[in-house]
Write a protein that holds these residues in place. Structure first.
Motif, PDB file in Angstrom:
ATOM      1  N   ILE A 135      38.266 -21.763 -72.280  1.00 45.04           N
ATOM      2  CA  ILE A 135      37.686 -20.992 -73.377  1.00 45.04           C
ATOM      3  C   ILE A 135      36.176 -21.102 -73.232  1.00 45.04           C
ATOM      4  O   ILE A 135      35.631 -22.206 -73.143  1.00 45.04           O
ATOM      5  N   GLU A 136      35.518 -19.961 -73.193  1.00 46.16           N
ATOM      6  CA  GLU A 136      34.056 -19.925 -73.093  1.00 46.16           C
ATOM      7  C   GLU A 136      33.502 -19.355 -74.383  1.00 46.16           C
ATOM      8  O   GLU A 136      33.952 -18.308 -74.865  1.00 46.16           O
ATOM      9  N   VAL A 137      32.520 -20.040 -74.917  1.00 47.58           N
ATOM     10  CA  VAL A 137      31.893 -19.612 -76.169  1.00 47.58           C
ATOM     11  C   VAL A 137      30.421 -19.377 -75.883  1.00 47.58           C
ATOM     12  O   VAL A 137      29.735 -20.232 -75.334  1.00 47.58           O
ATOM     13  N   ASP A 138      29.930 -18.188 -76.260  1.00 48.35           N
ATOM     14  CA  ASP A 138      28.495 -17.942 -76.194  1.00 48.35           C
ATOM     15  C   ASP A 138      28.038 -17.444 -77.567  1.00 48.35           C
ATOM     16  O   ASP A 138      28.786 -17.507 -78.533  1.00 48.35           O
ATOM     17  N   ASP A 139      26.828 -16.936 -77.669  1.00 49.07           N
ATOM     18  CA  ASP A 139      26.271 -16.549 -78.967  1.00 49.07           C
ATOM     19  C   ASP A 139      27.009 -15.394 -79.623  1.00 49.07           C
ATOM     20  O   ASP A 139      27.065 -15.312 -80.854  1.00 49.07           O
ATOM     21  N   ALA A 141      30.261 -13.953 -78.347  1.00 48.75           N
ATOM     22  CA  ALA A 141      31.677 -13.743 -78.040  1.00 48.75           C
ATOM     23  C   ALA A 141      32.358 -15.055 -77.670  1.00 48.75           C
ATOM     24  O   ALA A 141      31.721 -16.003 -77.230  1.00 48.75           O
ATOM     25  N   VAL A 142      33.656 -15.038 -77.852  1.00 51.41           N
ATOM     26  CA  VAL A 142      34.517 -16.128 -77.402  1.00 51.41           C
ATOM     27  C   VAL A 142      35.502 -15.517 -76.413  1.00 51.41           C
ATOM     28  O   VAL A 142      36.180 -14.552 -76.729  1.00 51.41           O
ATOM     29  N   ARG A 143      35.531 -16.066 -75.193  1.00 48.60           N
ATOM     30  CA  ARG A 143      36.424 -15.556 -74.171  1.00 48.60           C
ATOM     31  C   ARG A 143      37.503 -16.592 -73.895  1.00 48.60           C
ATOM     32  O   ARG A 143      37.201 -17.741 -73.588  1.00 48.60           O
ATOM     33  N   ILE A 144      38.744 -16.147 -73.989  1.00 46.39           N
ATOM     34  CA  ILE A 144      39.882 -17.002 -73.682  1.00 46.39           C
ATOM     35  C   ILE A 144      40.452 -16.512 -72.360  1.00 46.39           C
ATOM     36  O   ILE A 144      40.829 -15.355 -72.239  1.00 46.39           O
TER      37      ILE A 144
END
Length: 173
Positions: A135-139, A141-144
């Motif tokens: 899981i990647e979290v940036d300012d 969006a959250v990408r699973i």
């Protein structure tokens, strides 16, 4: 976040969309696999025919069994056994490929939805780890992210063993 996973991933139509590219690619491979299967079956029958001719020649006294002929027979047997092993591997891979059905997609989605909704925290994490790699979290969006082939294997009932924790690698999860 769990509600989004349940809503966006675990519905059968979403799972089907996610896996459609993988399923289409596997369907395209079927023709190549069928051709390879025919070639292996031809190789096996040709090798067995050669062995039968050599055995008949030895039985009828046309040729003598010497070291060179013994090596040739052993090489033909190895060739035949390799072709048979390849044929068996193709058959097992074809069974795994055809294991993802709409019924299994629906059953998998229901089971995962139920386990994620009602399970304790550790169980939820374990079930999510079967289909989510990172899981990647940036300012904004959250990408699973997860591997489609792993998801297909889990749906088909071919779960893989637990992954070890790689403590020395940054961003391992």
């Amino acid at each position: 976040m769990i509600a989004n996973v349940r809503e966006r991933l675990l519905r059968p139509e979403c799972l089907s969309d996610i896996l459609s590219v993988l399923i289409d690619r596997e369907a395209m491979k079927d023709a190549a696999v069928a051709e390879r299967r025919r070639a292996l079956e031809d190789a096996i029958s040709g090798t067995e025919e050669k062995l039968a001719r050599l055995y008949r020649a030895i039985e009828h006294g046309i040729v003598e069994l010497d070291a060179q002929l013994g090596e040739r027979i052993a090489a033909l047997k190895i060739e035949r056994d390799l072709a048979k092993a390849s044929l068996e591997r193709i058959a097992s891979q074809a069974a795994a490929r055809n294991a993802v059905t709409p019924e299994k997609l629906e059953a998998f989605g229901r089971l995962m939805d139920e386990k994620i909704a009602t399970g304790d925290v550790q169980a939820r994490k374990a079930y999510l780890r079967t289909v989510i790699d990172r899981i990647e979290v940036d300012d904004h969006a959250v990408r699973i992210m997860g591997d489609k082939t792993s998801l297909a294997a889990v749906i088909a009932g071919q779960a893989k063993g637990a992954k070890n924790v790689r403590g020395f690698v940054r961003k391992w999860r």
